[in-house]
Design a protein around this motif. Structure first.
Motif, mmCIF file in Angstrom:
data_model
loop_
_atom_site.group_PDB
_atom_site.id
_atom_site.type_symbol
_atom_site.label_atom_id
_atom_site.label_comp_id
_atom_site.label_asym_id
_atom_site.label_seq_id
_atom_site.Cartn_x
_atom_site.Cartn_y
_atom_site.Cartn_z
ATOM 1 N N UNK A 77 0.845 -1.189 0.000
ATOM 2 C CA UNK A 77 0.000 0.000 0.000
ATOM 3 C C UNK A 77 0.880 1.239 0.000
ATOM 4 N N UNK A 78 0.568 2.209 -0.829
ATOM 5 C CA UNK A 78 1.259 3.490 -0.825
ATOM 6 C C UNK A 78 0.496 4.452 0.068
ATOM 7 N N UNK A 79 1.200 5.011 1.054
ATOM 8 C CA UNK A 79 0.574 5.903 2.017
ATOM 9 C C UNK A 79 0.772 7.370 1.652
ATOM 10 N N UNK A 80 1.976 7.719 1.217
ATOM 11 C CA UNK A 80 2.277 9.073 0.755
ATOM 12 C C UNK A 80 2.981 8.973 -0.586
ATOM 13 N N UNK A 81 2.580 9.840 -1.508
ATOM 14 C CA UNK A 81 3.160 9.824 -2.854
ATOM 15 C C UNK A 81 3.310 11.269 -3.314
ATOM 16 N N UNK A 82 4.522 11.801 -3.177
ATOM 17 C CA UNK A 82 4.763 13.200 -3.507
ATOM 18 C C UNK A 82 5.843 13.363 -4.557
ATOM 19 N N UNK A 83 6.163 14.604 -4.899
ATOM 20 C CA UNK A 83 7.152 14.869 -5.945
ATOM 21 C C UNK A 83 8.570 14.411 -5.604
ATOM 22 N N UNK A 84 8.881 14.279 -4.281
ATOM 23 C CA UNK A 84 10.238 13.863 -3.916
ATOM 24 C C UNK A 84 10.259 12.740 -2.876
ATOM 25 N N UNK A 85 9.093 12.263 -2.418
ATOM 26 C CA UNK A 85 9.065 11.338 -1.284
ATOM 27 C C UNK A 85 7.879 10.400 -1.410
ATOM 28 N N UNK A 86 8.107 9.129 -1.085
ATOM 29 C CA UNK A 86 7.013 8.174 -0.964
ATOM 30 C C UNK A 86 7.130 7.439 0.369
ATOM 31 N N UNK A 87 5.977 7.116 0.953
ATOM 32 C CA UNK A 87 5.906 6.285 2.159
ATOM 33 C C UNK A 87 4.948 5.147 1.850
ATOM 34 N N UNK A 88 5.383 3.921 2.137
ATOM 35 C CA UNK A 88 4.608 2.751 1.711
ATOM 36 C C UNK A 88 4.672 1.656 2.764
ATOM 37 N N UNK A 89 3.763 0.721 2.651
ATOM 38 C CA UNK A 89 3.856 -0.554 3.362
ATOM 39 C C UNK A 89 4.382 -1.569 2.362
ATOM 40 N N UNK A 90 5.436 -2.270 2.741
ATOM 41 C CA UNK A 90 6.118 -3.193 1.830
ATOM 42 C C UNK A 90 6.170 -4.587 2.450
ATOM 43 N N UNK A 91 5.962 -5.608 1.634
ATOM 44 C CA UNK A 91 6.134 -7.001 2.064
ATOM 45 C C UNK A 91 7.392 -7.555 1.428
ATOM 46 N N UNK A 92 8.148 -8.367 2.181
ATOM 47 C CA UNK A 92 9.379 -8.936 1.650
ATOM 48 C C UNK A 92 9.792 -10.131 2.510
ATOM 49 N N UNK A 93 10.958 -10.688 2.203
ATOM 50 C CA UNK A 93 11.565 -11.738 3.023
ATOM 51 C C UNK A 93 12.940 -11.268 3.462
ATOM 52 N N UNK A 94 13.174 -11.278 4.781
ATOM 53 C CA UNK A 94 14.460 -10.889 5.346
ATOM 54 C C UNK A 94 14.843 -11.877 6.437
ATOM 55 N N UNK A 95 16.102 -12.265 6.453
ATOM 56 C CA UNK A 95 16.619 -13.185 7.464
ATOM 57 C C UNK A 95 15.805 -14.477 7.514
ATOM 58 N N UNK A 96 15.317 -14.877 6.330
ATOM 59 C CA UNK A 96 14.566 -16.121 6.224
ATOM 60 C C UNK A 96 13.125 -16.045 6.672
#
Length: 284
Positions: free
Chosen positions: A233-252
């Protein structure tokens, strides 16, 4: 929420030559909820500020210590954000943040000491009581601090930052910055609920979808887990900055992160700075 002394993103502070940081202060409130998001970043001058070793007040909002807890009382007016919000909206409430532990290690994110970061309390418990503008809730929280001796846009071309929790409750935090001189500043940390800091090798990196304004953003993941790195989900989307919720895999482990991308090149543009007062008004 972010509190600023010498508001780093303030066009007014930039236009004033960044000579008087205490005359450019604010407490930024960003609330994301099913009923519509709210954003307030009203800058005020030194006459509206009071601070000492255990408290910081800007106009009607304040931050203070209560034992080991942090109490934030906020009473702000959010700017309109069409089409979800056409009129200003009052957002008033109180946050209590109870840290699990406080760390003692400070990091240079530019490798030359001009930009510093302290992950003060990477895990903790949070409770929010809203008077107007939202609903009460409880969950997990995070607290950190940044400071520096030069503007962000002079130090960085791009950066990606992310923080999340592992299934056992440890914090995972990533900083990946490309400096203006072409060098890299990379930090990868796992921090336990006891405050123990464990650096680990910077994970692999892959490009993610750009925001509406075209700001590039990248996500990190275990080797071979590119498919798991995605924007939820993208929470903030501006001309120089974005804030998002990201899913990934880290440390297994599969983790969900709060993620931000910043373009220093975009932020340096006079056109972009001229747009910011619409989101960041100043009250004398």
């Amino acid at each position: 929420m972010i509190s600023f002394v010498g508001s780093v993103f303030s066009p007014y502070y930039h236009w004033a030559g960044r000579r008087d940081p205490e005359n450019h202060v604010c407490i930024n409130v960003a609330l994301y909820r099913p009923g519509g998001n709210c954003w307030s970043m009203t800058e005020r001058g030194r006459g509206a500020m009071r601070r000492d070793a255990t408290s910081f007040q800007v106009g009607p909002s304040s931050i203070r210590r209560d034992g080991s807890d942090i109490i934030i009382d906020f009473d702000e007016i959010s700017v309109p954000r069409p089409p979800a919000q056409w009129l200003p909206r009052r957002i008033k409430g109180s946050i209590r943040y109870s840290p699990d532990a406080v760390t003692s290690q400070v990091f240079d994110i530019d490798q030359n000491g001009r930009h510093r970061w302290w992950p003060v309390s990477p895990t903790g418990r949070i409770s929010l009581k809203m008077e107007t503008g939202g609903e009460d809730w409880t969950g997990h929280g995070y607290m950190d601090s940044n400071w520096g001796t030069e503007p962000l846009e002079e130090g960085f071309k791009l950066w990606d930052w992310a923080r999340g929790l592992t299934p056992d409750g440890d914090a995972v935090i990533l900083y990946d910055a490309i400096r203006k001189d072409g060098g890299r500043g990379q930090i990868a940390l796992r921090i336990g609920r006891d405050g123990a800091v464990q650096p680990f090798e910077m994970p692999a990196k892959t490009s993610l979808s750009k925001g509406f304004w075209g700001v590039p953003r990248s996500g990190h993941h275990d080797q071979g887990a590119e498919a798991k790195a995605r924007i939820v989900r993208t929470l903030e989307d501006g001309p120089f900055y974005t804030r998002s919720v990201m899913a990934t895999q880290l440390l297994g482990e599969d983790v969900e992160l709060m993620h931000e991308s910043l373009s220093g090149d975009r932020f340096a543009s006079p056109v972009v700075k001229a747009m910011l007062p619409f989101r960041m008004p100043r009250r004398r």
